[in-house]
Scaffold this motif. Structure first.
Motif, PDB file in Angstrom:
ATOM      1  N   GLN A   1      19.223  -5.829  22.649  1.00 37.34           N
ATOM      2  CA  GLN A   1      20.110  -5.501  23.228  1.00 37.34           C
ATOM      3  C   GLN A   1      20.864  -6.003  24.612  1.00 37.34           C
ATOM      4  OE1 GLN A   1      16.936  -3.167  25.304  1.00 37.34           O
ATOM      5  NE2 GLN A   1      16.580  -1.484  24.032  1.00 37.34           N
ATOM      6  N   ALA A   2      20.683  -6.731  24.075  1.00 40.23           N
ATOM      7  CA  ALA A   2      21.551  -8.048  25.128  1.00 40.23           C
ATOM      8  C   ALA A   2      22.950  -8.291  24.188  1.00 40.23           C
ATOM      9  CB  ALA A   2      21.189  -8.892  26.056  1.00 40.23           C
ATOM     10  N   HIS A   3      22.372  -8.867  22.814  1.00 39.17           N
ATOM     11  CA  HIS A   3      23.799  -9.134  22.104  1.00 39.17           C
ATOM     12  C   HIS A   3      24.514  -7.965  20.569  1.00 39.17           C
ATOM     13  CE1 HIS A   3      21.988 -12.484  24.062  1.00 39.17           C
ATOM     14  NE2 HIS A   3      22.799 -12.639  23.690  1.00 39.17           N
ATOM     15  N   PRO A   4      25.033  -7.260  21.189  1.00 39.22           N
ATOM     16  CA  PRO A   4      25.419  -6.377  20.780  1.00 39.22           C
ATOM     17  C   PRO A   4      26.590  -6.224  19.732  1.00 39.22           C
ATOM     18  CG  PRO A   4      26.115  -5.584  22.905  1.00 39.22           C
ATOM     19  CD  PRO A   4      25.568  -7.029  23.080  1.00 39.22           C
ATOM     20  N   LEU A   5      26.318  -5.560  18.664  1.00 33.74           N
ATOM     21  CA  LEU A   5      28.125  -6.642  17.711  1.00 33.74           C
ATOM     22  C   LEU A   5      29.227  -6.038  18.243  1.00 33.74           C
ATOM     23  CD1 LEU A   5      26.201  -5.055  14.151  1.00 33.74           C
ATOM     24  CD2 LEU A   5      25.856  -6.711  15.020  1.00 33.74           C
ATOM     25  N   THR A   6      30.137  -6.456  18.020  1.00 30.49           N
ATOM     26  CA  THR A   6      31.772  -6.243  19.147  1.00 30.49           C
ATOM     27  C   THR A   6      32.451  -5.869  17.996  1.00 30.49           C
ATOM     28  OG1 THR A   6      32.102  -8.744  19.357  1.00 30.49           O
ATOM     29  CG2 THR A   6      30.871  -7.404  21.083  1.00 30.49           C
ATOM     30  N   ASP A   7      32.721  -6.041  16.675  1.00 28.67           N
ATOM     31  CA  ASP A   7      33.455  -5.659  15.991  1.00 28.67           C
ATOM     32  C   ASP A   7      33.681  -4.403  15.659  1.00 28.67           C
ATOM     33  OD1 ASP A   7      34.425  -5.210  13.428  1.00 28.67           O
ATOM     34  OD2 ASP A   7      34.273  -7.112  12.735  1.00 28.67           O
ATOM     35  N   ALA A   8      34.848  -4.010  15.517  1.00 26.66           N
ATOM     36  CA  ALA A   8      34.976  -3.066  15.981  1.00 26.66           C
ATOM     37  C   ALA A   8      34.735  -1.841  14.279  1.00 26.66           C
ATOM     38  CB  ALA A   8      36.738  -3.101  15.626  1.00 26.66           C
ATOM     39  N   ARG A   9      34.606  -2.314  13.661  1.00 28.86           N
ATOM     40  CA  ARG A   9      33.845  -1.774  12.064  1.00 28.86           C
ATOM     41  C   ARG A   9      32.525  -1.396  12.503  1.00 28.86           C
ATOM     42  NH1 ARG A   9      35.714  -6.374   7.833  1.00 28.86           N
ATOM     43  NH2 ARG A   9      35.392  -7.459   9.996  1.00 28.86           N
ATOM     44  N   ALA A  10      32.299  -1.587  13.625  1.00 29.93           N
ATOM     45  CA  ALA A  10      31.124  -1.110  14.021  1.00 29.93           C
ATOM     46  C   ALA A  10      30.964   0.284  14.704  1.00 29.93           C
ATOM     47  CB  ALA A  10      30.000  -1.768  14.754  1.00 29.93           C
ATOM     48  N   SER A  11      32.143   0.219  15.150  1.00 29.95           N
ATOM     49  CA  SER A  11      32.805   1.489  16.704  1.00 29.95           C
ATOM     50  C   SER A  11      32.637   2.873  15.912  1.00 29.95           C
ATOM     51  CB  SER A  11      33.733   2.011  17.303  1.00 29.95           C
ATOM     52  OG  SER A  11      33.857   2.807  17.897  1.00 29.95           O
ATOM     53  N   GLY A  12      31.506   4.167  16.240  1.00 27.29           N
ATOM     54  CA  GLY A  12      31.519   5.015  15.350  1.00 27.29           C
ATOM     55  C   GLY A  12      30.511   4.732  13.816  1.00 27.29           C
ATOM     56  N   THR A  13      29.910   3.183  13.760  1.00 29.34           N
ATOM     57  CA  THR A  13      28.499   3.999  13.009  1.00 29.34           C
ATOM     58  C   THR A  13      27.504   3.639  12.880  1.00 29.34           C
ATOM     59  OG1 THR A  13      30.814   2.407  11.637  1.00 29.34           O
ATOM     60  CG2 THR A  13      28.869   2.501  10.826  1.00 29.34           C
ATOM     61  N   ARG A  14      26.914   4.331  11.838  1.00 32.42           N
ATOM     62  CA  ARG A  14      25.386   3.971  12.264  1.00 32.42           C
ATOM     63  C   ARG A  14      25.324   3.494  10.819  1.00 32.42           C
ATOM     64  NH1 ARG A  14      21.305   6.303  15.172  1.00 32.42           N
ATOM     65  NH2 ARG A  14      18.875   6.566  13.922  1.00 32.42           N
ATOM     66  N   PHE A  15      24.459   2.356  10.615  1.00 33.62           N
ATOM     67  CA  PHE A  15      23.267   1.542   9.778  1.00 33.62           C
ATOM     68  C   PHE A  15      22.177   1.039   9.762  1.00 33.62           C
ATOM     69  CE2 PHE A  15      26.188  -1.797  11.768  1.00 33.62           C
ATOM     70  CZ  PHE A  15      24.903  -2.626  11.474  1.00 33.62           C
ATOM     71  N   LYS A  16      21.747   1.179   8.894  1.00 28.24           N
ATOM     72  CA  LYS A  16      20.350   0.150   9.113  1.00 28.24           C
ATOM     73  C   LYS A  16      20.389  -0.869   7.896  1.00 28.24           C
ATOM     74  CE  LYS A  16      17.629   4.243   9.277  1.00 28.24           C
ATOM     75  NZ  LYS A  16      16.839   4.961   9.075  1.00 28.24           N
TER      76      LYS A  16
ATOM     77  N   VAL B   1      21.790   0.259  13.771  1.00 24.30           N
ATOM     78  CA  VAL B   1      22.625  -0.249  14.930  1.00 24.30           C
ATOM     79  C   VAL B   1      23.489   1.123  14.729  1.00 24.30           C
ATOM     80  CG1 VAL B   1      23.988  -1.811  15.053  1.00 24.30           C
ATOM     81  CG2 VAL B   1      21.906  -2.436  14.048  1.00 24.30           C
ATOM     82  N   SER B   2      23.931   1.597  16.332  1.00 25.33           N
ATOM     83  CA  SER B   2      25.119   2.473  16.134  1.00 25.33           C
ATOM     84  C   SER B   2      25.213   2.310  17.485  1.00 25.33           C
ATOM     85  CB  SER B   2      23.913   4.004  16.231  1.00 25.33           C
ATOM     86  OG  SER B   2      24.514   4.750  16.442  1.00 25.33           O
ATOM     87  N   ASP B   3      26.991   2.459  16.488  1.00 28.54           N
ATOM     88  CA  ASP B   3      28.087   1.563  17.375  1.00 28.54           C
ATOM     89  C   ASP B   3      27.852   0.267  17.999  1.00 28.54           C
ATOM     90  OD1 ASP B   3      29.930   4.306  17.621  1.00 28.54           O
ATOM     91  OD2 ASP B   3      28.493   5.228  18.981  1.00 28.54           O
ATOM     92  N   GLY B   4      27.148  -0.549  17.141  1.00 28.99           N
ATOM     93  CA  GLY B   4      27.137  -2.235  17.809  1.00 28.99           C
ATOM     94  C   GLY B   4      25.908  -1.792  18.477  1.00 28.99           C
ATOM     95  N   ASN B   5      25.163  -0.703  18.794  1.00 26.30           N
ATOM     96  CA  ASN B   5      23.865  -1.237  19.758  1.00 26.30           C
ATOM     97  C   ASN B   5      22.310  -0.905  18.516  1.00 26.30           C
ATOM     98  OD1 ASN B   5      25.515  -1.050  22.072  1.00 26.30           O
ATOM     99  ND2 ASN B   5      26.083   0.653  22.028  1.00 26.30           N
ATOM    100  N   PHE B   6      21.887  -2.108  18.909  1.00 20.45           N
ATOM    101  CA  PHE B   6      20.339  -1.638  18.562  1.00 20.45           C
ATOM    102  C   PHE B   6      19.628  -0.666  18.459  1.00 20.45           C
ATOM    103  CE2 PHE B   6      21.907  -6.095  17.432  1.00 20.45           C
ATOM    104  CZ  PHE B   6      21.944  -6.918  16.375  1.00 20.45           C
ATOM    105  N   GLN B   7      19.436  -0.303  18.241  1.00 19.76           N
ATOM    106  CA  GLN B   7      18.757   1.150  18.820  1.00 19.76           C
ATOM    107  C   GLN B   7      17.076   1.013  18.385  1.00 19.76           C
ATOM    108  OE1 GLN B   7      20.443   4.971  17.828  1.00 19.76           O
ATOM    109  NE2 GLN B   7      21.726   5.004  19.349  1.00 19.76           N
ATOM    110  N   LYS B   8      16.767   0.679  17.242  1.00 19.88           N
ATOM    111  CA  LYS B   8      15.643   0.417  16.654  1.00 19.88           C
ATOM    112  C   LYS B   8      15.246  -0.862  16.169  1.00 19.88           C
ATOM    113  CE  LYS B   8      13.218   3.906  14.476  1.00 19.88           C
ATOM    114  NZ  LYS B   8      12.743   4.606  13.502  1.00 19.88           N
ATOM    115  N   ILE B   9      14.634  -1.441  16.074  1.00 20.34           N
ATOM    116  CA  ILE B   9      14.106  -2.679  16.109  1.00 20.34           C
ATOM    117  C   ILE B   9      12.114  -2.958  15.832  1.00 20.34           C
ATOM    118  CG2 ILE B   9      13.399  -5.630  16.401  1.00 20.34           C
ATOM    119  CD1 ILE B   9      16.152  -4.916  19.213  1.00 20.34           C
ATOM    120  N   THR B  10      12.352  -2.541  14.467  1.00 20.26           N
ATOM    121  CA  THR B  10      11.178  -2.568  14.072  1.00 20.26           C
ATOM    122  C   THR B  10      10.286  -3.616  12.673  1.00 20.26           C
ATOM    123  OG1 THR B  10      11.342  -0.415  13.846  1.00 20.26           O
ATOM    124  CG2 THR B  10       8.844  -0.604  12.613  1.00 20.26           C
ATOM    125  N   PRO B  11       9.859  -4.505  13.260  1.00 21.32           N
ATOM    126  CA  PRO B  11       9.082  -5.838  12.586  1.00 21.32           C
ATOM    127  C   PRO B  11       7.634  -4.618  11.669  1.00 21.32           C
ATOM    128  CG  PRO B  11       8.413  -6.423  15.058  1.00 21.32           C
ATOM    129  CD  PRO B  11       9.288  -5.043  15.059  1.00 21.32           C
TER     130      PRO B  11
END
Length: 287
Positions: free
Chosen positions: A193-208, A274-284
């Motif tokens: 959560q303290a290390h979000p993705l800052t790449d502009a391509r992550a904005s508005g994007t949700r991916f797994k 990951v949504s908008d660069g933020n880690f929403q779910k982290i599941t080992p």
């Protein structure tokens, strides 16, 4: 019931042995514009664009361009036009109908794609152009030399949990009696959560994306790799940024896997949303 039946046909037809070529960004290689004016426009298997697999339809459209190189937008408008398909259990396949537009086009164009049969000389329909190799932006890939290498306790004896995506990479390895587990999930969550993705391509994007790793018998993580298998320049770039972030995390928040009561080297995997660069779910992996 009818839609489920056709969906089943759709899956079965993709088992054909076929291969297309792809650019580094995941788009399909197209080498020519068709001279047959019905290619892509005709709603029969003879004239439909044969891309080999259902999932290749999007990669084909990614490479297609308008007559002056315009970027396309498309919407799938359903399936139609049953035809004989030797690779289908029921002997029948369906064409997929796509509505295609681009800037300056007065009305949408309908194209028909065949996701069951393969044509190694796939072309652009008349009136379209295609993306050439010199226009492709190579996606970012985290350097393999930068991956932290964990020291194995026994390189001849490494175990793997039941994750299908892990086994596709590692092959058939024996399962441990108990898998390697994170001993401080809250620390793991806080780190990402303290290390979000800052790449502009992550904005508005949700991916797994899923990241595999090796956890040695001392509980130290390393040898990180991506287990997800998706194409597309943006996805490859963003998933490699997740890989880099995982590579830099605290490597000693794991308890090792056990086999016959003994700590052993094993693989483990973490699924990220990951949504908008933020880690929403982290599941080992937990099995």
């Amino acid at each position: 019931m009818k839609s489920a039946f056709f969906a089943f046909i759709l899956v079965l037809c993709t088992k054909a042995t076929c291969s297309q070529q792809f650019h580094p960004d995941g788009s399909m290689v197209i080498k020519a514009v068709a001279t047959d004016k019905q290619y892509g426009y005709g709603n029969t298997s003879k004239y439909a664009i044969k891309v080999g697999k259902i999932e290749n339809q999007t990669t084909y459209l990614m490479a297609l361009r308008g007559p002056a190189g315009e970027q396309l937008q498309w919407n799938r408008r359903g399936s139609c036009c049953a035809f004989e398909c030797k690779t289908a259990t029921f002997g029948s396949g369906l064409l997929d109908k796509y509505e295609v537009t681009y800037e300056g086009l007065s009305a949408p164009i309908i194209l028909y794609l065949n996701g069951y049969e393969f044509d190694e000389n796939v072309q652009a329909p008349a009136g379209f152009t295609f993306l050439s190799a010199d226009k492709i932006e190579k996606p970012y890939e985290f350097s393999a030399d930068s991956i932290y290498k964990t020291e194995l306790c026994n390189s001849n004896e490494i175990y793997c949990p039941g994750s299908i995506s892990l086994k596709e990479v590692t092959g058939k390895l024996e399962k441990p009696d108990s898998i390697a587990r994170c001993i401080d999930l809250s620390m793991l969550y806080l780190y990402f959560q303290a290390h979000p993705l800052t790449d502009a391509r992550a904005s508005g994007t949700r991916f797994k994306v899923s990241i595999g790793m090796v956890i040695n018998c001392k509980g130290e993580a390393g040898n990180f790799f991506i287990t997800s298998r998706r194409r597309g320049s943006d996805y490859i770039t963003l998933s490699n940024q997740v890989l880099k972030t995982a590579n830099d995390m605290n490597r000693k928040v794991w308890s090792p896997a056990l086999k016959n009561g003994k700590a052993v080297d094993s693989y483990q995997e973490i699924d990220f949303t990951v949504s908008d660069g933020n880690f929403q779910k982290i599941t080992p992996a937990d099995r």
